[in-house]
Design an enzyme around this catalytic site. Structure first.
Site, PDB file in Angstrom:
ATOM      1  N   LYS A   8      52.804  24.857   8.410  1.00  0.00           N
ATOM      2  CA  LYS A   8      51.883  26.090   8.107  1.00  0.00           C
ATOM      3  C   LYS A   8      51.486  26.852   9.235  1.00  0.00           C
ATOM      4  O   LYS A   8      51.346  28.227   9.046  1.00  0.00           O
ATOM      5  CB  LYS A   8      50.559  25.547   7.649  1.00  0.00           C
ATOM      6  CG  LYS A   8      50.505  25.096   6.212  1.00  0.00           C
ATOM      7  CD  LYS A   8      49.070  24.997   5.734  1.00  0.00           C
ATOM      8  CE  LYS A   8      49.053  24.064   4.505  1.00  0.00           C
ATOM      9  NZ  LYS A   8      48.288  22.758   4.654  1.00  0.00           N
ATOM     10  N   ARG A   9      51.549  26.526  10.370  1.00  0.00           N
ATOM     11  CA  ARG A   9      51.505  27.057  11.564  1.00  0.00           C
ATOM     12  C   ARG A   9      52.554  28.444  11.594  1.00  0.00           C
ATOM     13  O   ARG A   9      52.241  29.250  12.382  1.00  0.00           O
ATOM     14  CB  ARG A   9      51.832  26.338  12.903  1.00  0.00           C
ATOM     15  CG  ARG A   9      50.550  25.675  13.489  1.00  0.00           C
ATOM     16  CD  ARG A   9      51.139  24.956  14.808  1.00  0.00           C
ATOM     17  NE  ARG A   9      52.224  24.165  14.467  1.00  0.00           N
ATOM     18  CZ  ARG A   9      53.282  24.185  15.211  1.00  0.00           C
ATOM     19  NH1 ARG A   9      53.353  25.150  16.074  1.00  0.00           N
ATOM     20  NH2 ARG A   9      54.275  23.439  15.164  1.00  0.00           N
TER      21      ARG A   9
END
Ligand code: GLU
Length: 468
Positions: free
Chosen positions: A248-249
């Site tokens: 997700k980063r």
């Protein structure tokens, strides 16, 4: 027209969340391989992890596959609906002596592992309950429910020629006697996969390389069952632009998020396929070309890197070459979502105006608001800078000419030139004030095209507004 040798591939997601980019790409490879060979693509939902599997996740997977155009030919099959079959095969293996009951408690097994570790060996079950010719097994402890273990070969090695990574081999001495059924009789993960691949007559398994360690176990069980082995290909993972595991980063990892952000499924398929597979230097290819060209020889052995800029470039390509009306249909709901009215303008023409420079459908919708949203007057500083006294006089002149005659791009362009000629002005001296007055922005596509699409009433109304 299925023949014994026809290619059958499968995608076997665990429905514990949305379909992420890595899963989608694996599915795409399995799909393209089946299509290339005129084979069958099977979808199997591995939902035996009851705590983590949800119906919403199943739906999200089905939606994502539908969006990407990877419809299965068979399935979805659900492992939870196949429990009787797994139990049946466990019983057969017990009967055949290729599996056995093990009454060791989890604590005892842990102690065996600990002891092996202490000897500097690989932690493993010590074979207490493994039947061997001439061996006497311990007395069965009363009231204790056994697990079922696979009687794994102890000598030699188990290997395969991986379609992606080449030859891989494991010493059988490294492989434990795997538990295939728990004390309550429920089958374990690797066992279900094996029975399914066997029953579904899978010929080629393409999956993530996090499964390499499972493969020798699965091969040995398949052999014990007398099953024909599929070929295996393990695809390396996708890394983020920083070389770390994609997460997700790095932005969205949920496939459907890309739909929301305005990526076309055609672009997504193209980009995902290219991520870990190649056909010469081709960066852009259609779904049909992918199917025609797909092979496992050109699957990359090394991890690929997610590159949002390249995805945007690919998406921009598909937007640019899309039909205007087709785009309008897809952008209309996005305009409505912004509170605009997609019917307020000739939307296909608006698409034609912007599509050469848009990277996403969302950008197209944002641009289209110029025609489908309320008038946004220029910010005071912009107005002060561009709507000077001489500029406003030129605008008034233009308005007068434009009030009569045809309302076409050509006619408007002629009016603009006439005003410039009469006043000895240069193009930007009128084109920019026109933009600022009519659209509130100093930059737009060609102003004559913009005016033509906005329509006479709207343009004259807005020009009147700046005359004060
Ligand atoms: N269900 C497994 C996963 O989601 C895939 C199993 C397989 O492809 O063999 O990772």
């Amino acid at each position: 027209m299925s023949t014994a040798s026809a290619v059958r591939t499968r995608f076997a997601p665990s429905p514990t969340g949305f379909l992420h980019l890595g899963g989608a790409r694996t599915a795409l490879f399995a799909w393209a391989f089946a299509r290339h060979h005129g084979g069958t693509f099977v979808l199997r939902i591995e939902d035996t992890d009851l705590e983590r599997s949800t119906p919403e996740a199943v739906q999200a997977i089905l939606d994502s596959m539908q969006w990407l155009g990877m419809q299965p030919d068979e399935g979805p099959f659900y492992q939870m609906q196949r429990m009787d079959r797994y139990r049946e095969v466990v019983a057969q293996m017990l009967e055949a002596g290729t599996a056995y009951y093990c009454y060791s408690t989890p604590e005892e097994v842990e102690a065996m592992r600990e002891a092996a570790r202490a000897r500097g060996e690989k932690p493993r079950y010590d074979g207490t309950w493994r039947p061997e010719p001439g061996k006497t097994l311990p007395p069965v402890p009363e009231g204790r429910k056994p697990v079922v273990r696979f009687k794994s070969p102890q000598e030699g090695a188990t290997g395969w020629d991986d379609m992606v990574k080449g030859p891989i081999s494991f010493d059988n001495s490294e492989l434990d006697d795997l538990v295939i059924a728990r004390p309550d009789g429920t089958p374990t993960y690797n066992f279900c996969v094996v029975v399914d691949d066997w029953d579904m007559r899978i010929t080629h398994v393409l999956r993530g390389d996090d499964h390499v360690n499972n493969t020798p176990r699965q091969i040995n069980i398949l052999r014990a069952l007398g099953a024909e082995l599929p070929r295996y290909g393990h695809v390396p993972m996708i890394l983020g632009p920083d070389g770390e595991k994609l997460s997700k980063r790095h932005g969205a990892v949920n496939v459907m998020e890309y739909d929301k952000q305005g990526y076309l499924p055609e672009a997504m398929v193209n980009y995902l396929a290219r991520l870990g597979w190649s056909h010469g230097d081709d960066e852009l290819f259609t779904r049909e070309q992918l199917v025609q060209w797909f092979d496992t020889r050109h699957l990359s052995r090394s991890a690929s890197q997610w590159d949002p800029k390249k995805l945007n470039w690919v998406n921009a390509h598909y937007i640019k070459q899309a039909d205007d009306a087709w785009l309008a249909e897809r952008v209309a709901p996005r305009i409505a979502q912004r509170g605009g009215n997609p019917q307020a303008a000739d939307l296909p023409a608006v698409m034609g105006l912007f599509k050469d420079r848009a990277e996403t459908l969302e950008q197209l919708a944002e641009n289209a608001m110029l025609f489908c949203g309320p008038h946004r007057a220029a910010a005071p500083e912009l107005a002060a800078q561009h709507l000077t006294e001489p500029a406003r006089a030129a605008l008034a002149d233009f308005a007068q000419r434009a009030a009569r005659g045809e309302w076409t791009r050509e006619a408007l362009s002629a009016h603009i030139k006439a005003v410039l000629a009469e006043r000895g002005m240069k193009m930007p001296q009128l084109a920019i004030p026109l933009r600022v007055a009519v659209t509130g922005q100093a930059q737009t596509p060609a102003i004559d095209a913009v005016l033509a699409l906005l329509g006479r009433d709207t343009v004259l109304e807005r020009l009147a507004l700046v005359q004060g």
